[in-house]
Design a protein around this motif. Structure first.
Motif, short mmCIF file in Angstrom:
data_model
loop_
_atom_site.label_atom_id
_atom_site.label_comp_id
_atom_site.label_asym_id
_atom_site.label_seq_id
_atom_site.Cartn_x
_atom_site.Cartn_y
_atom_site.Cartn_z
N GLY A 113 -1.20 -0.25 -6.51
CA GLY A 113 -2.11 -1.19 -7.15
C GLY A 113 -3.54 -1.00 -6.71
N ASN A 114 -4.49 -1.18 -7.64
CA ASN A 114 -5.89 -0.84 -7.39
C ASN A 114 -6.61 -1.78 -6.44
OD1 ASN A 114 -7.93 1.14 -8.33
ND2 ASN A 114 -9.03 -0.67 -9.00
N LEU A 115 -5.99 -2.92 -6.09
CA LEU A 115 -6.66 -3.85 -5.17
C LEU A 115 -6.60 -3.38 -3.71
CD1 LEU A 115 -5.68 -7.34 -6.61
CD2 LEU A 115 -7.80 -6.08 -6.90
N GLY A 116 -5.81 -2.36 -3.44
CA GLY A 116 -5.80 -1.74 -2.12
C GLY A 116 -6.06 -0.25 -2.28
N ARG A 117 -6.60 0.37 -1.24
CA ARG A 117 -6.86 1.81 -1.30
C ARG A 117 -6.13 2.50 -0.16
NH1 ARG A 117 -12.63 5.17 -1.38
NH2 ARG A 117 -11.72 7.08 -2.22
N ALA A 118 -5.27 3.43 -0.52
CA ALA A 118 -4.42 4.09 0.46
C ALA A 118 -5.24 4.74 1.57
CB ALA A 118 -3.56 5.15 -0.23
N THR A 119 -4.75 4.59 2.80
CA THR A 119 -5.30 5.09 4.07
C THR A 119 -6.52 4.32 4.54
OG1 THR A 119 -6.81 6.86 3.32
CG2 THR A 119 -4.45 7.42 3.49
N PHE A 120 -7.03 3.38 3.74
CA PHE A 120 -8.12 2.51 4.17
C PHE A 120 -7.49 1.15 4.51
CE2 PHE A 120 -10.07 5.83 1.77
CZ PHE A 120 -11.33 6.03 2.33
N HIS A 121 -7.13 0.99 5.77
CA HIS A 121 -6.22 -0.08 6.18
C HIS A 121 -6.75 -1.48 5.90
CE1 HIS A 121 -3.71 2.96 7.87
NE2 HIS A 121 -4.61 3.35 8.75
N ALA A 122 -8.04 -1.70 6.06
CA ALA A 122 -8.58 -3.05 5.84
C ALA A 122 -8.39 -3.49 4.39
CB ALA A 122 -10.06 -3.10 6.23
N SER A 123 -8.38 -2.53 3.47
CA SER A 123 -8.23 -2.88 2.06
C SER A 123 -6.80 -3.24 1.70
CB SER A 123 -8.70 -1.72 1.18
OG SER A 123 -7.77 -0.66 1.17
N THR A 124 -5.84 -2.78 2.47
CA THR A 124 -4.43 -3.01 2.13
C THR A 124 -3.80 -4.16 2.91
OG1 THR A 124 -3.69 -1.36 3.75
CG2 THR A 124 -4.09 -0.60 1.50
N GLN A 125 -4.46 -4.65 3.95
CA GLN A 125 -3.89 -5.74 4.73
C GLN A 125 -3.82 -7.00 3.89
OE1 GLN A 125 -6.28 -6.06 8.27
NE2 GLN A 125 -5.49 -4.18 9.16
N GLY A 126 -2.61 -7.54 3.76
CA GLY A 126 -2.40 -8.73 2.95
C GLY A 126 -2.35 -8.46 1.46
N MET A 127 -2.56 -7.20 1.05
CA MET A 127 -2.49 -6.81 -0.36
C MET A 127 -1.25 -5.96 -0.62
SD MET A 127 -5.17 -8.37 -1.41
CE MET A 127 -5.21 -7.82 -3.10
#
Length: 230
Positions: free
Chosen positions: A127-141
């Motif tokens: 899903g586009n709301l998180g970006r793989a390997t960029f951990h802050a963007s995927t936390q909780g998403m």
């Protein structure tokens, strides 16, 4: 965003129910020497970031991704870089191409020889709301897909994982709709590695050697399916 080199007979296909499916994006990678650094390509970005997910020991670098002989070419070397032991590449369509359903087709040659550890090639959707390997963007998403005003209990809560954008939220911010749960689930189209790590977790599997190479697909989504439903 359809590549002019894509054959005409691949632009309209039928699914298993006989419905027409029209091509909306393709890339044949025929032009040699393409570069994919930030802002260099309209469809893809080769990330410049250290990947520490799944205990990875690699730094993803744009110069390790190019096109050659009609193929996308991703290289991996034992070259130390910024604290990582290895260098390789990862190509993403993040924030450039999104879709909500359809079919994905590819022609892939996987690297390395079977039975040799170290490589974990994969092709996957997220899903586009998180970006793989960029951990802050995927936390909780990642990998939430939940739209109830009801904090789930079970595996997620036991690990302290909460959905960042919940249906309970009247003011989620960032231009997101109020009272709408959002997240970034993941579909692994394919990934390959050795059977040994999985046998250490799941126990021995009949017919698998320690150095057997396995290919797997998966849907990663939260809340997880309860044990009684499996």
């Amino acid at each position: 965003v359809i590549d002019p080199d894509t054959p005409s007979d691949a632009r309209v296909v039928r699914d298993k129910l006989g419905r027409e499916m029209h091509l909306v994006m393709s890339d044949e990678f025929n032009l040699p020497g393409r570069t994919f650094g930030a802002g260099e390509d309209p469809k893809w970005t080769a990330v410049h970031n250290r990947d520490t997910t799944n205990q990875a020991l690699v730094y993803m670098r744009p110069e390790y991704v190019t096109t050659k002989d009609g193929f996308l070419d991703v290289r991996t070397d034992a070259e130390r870089y910024r604290g990582a032991l290895y260098s390789s590449g990862q190509l993403q369509s993040w924030d450039k191409f999104c879709f909500t359903g359809g079919r994905v087709e590819m022609d892939v040659q996987l690297p390395g020889q079977k039975g040799i550890p170290g490589l974990w090639p994969a092709i996957w959707l997220m899903g586009n709301l998180g970006r793989a390997t960029f951990h802050a963007s995927t936390q909780g998403m990642w990998p939430w897909s939940f739209d109830n005003c009801d904090r789930p209990y079970g595996v997620e809560s036991s690990y302290g994982l909460e959905q960042r954008v919940s249906r309970c939220d009247a003011h989620p911010g960032h231009g997101l709709n109020p009272h709408q749960g959002r997240g970034s689930p993941e579909i692994d189209i394919l990934e390959t590695n050795l059977a040994r790590p999985w046998q250490e977790v799941l126990g021995p599997r009949p017919g698998y050697r320690d150095n057997a190479t396995v290919l797997q697909t998966s849907l990663q989504i939260s809340p997880r399916i309860p044990g009684w439903m499996r």
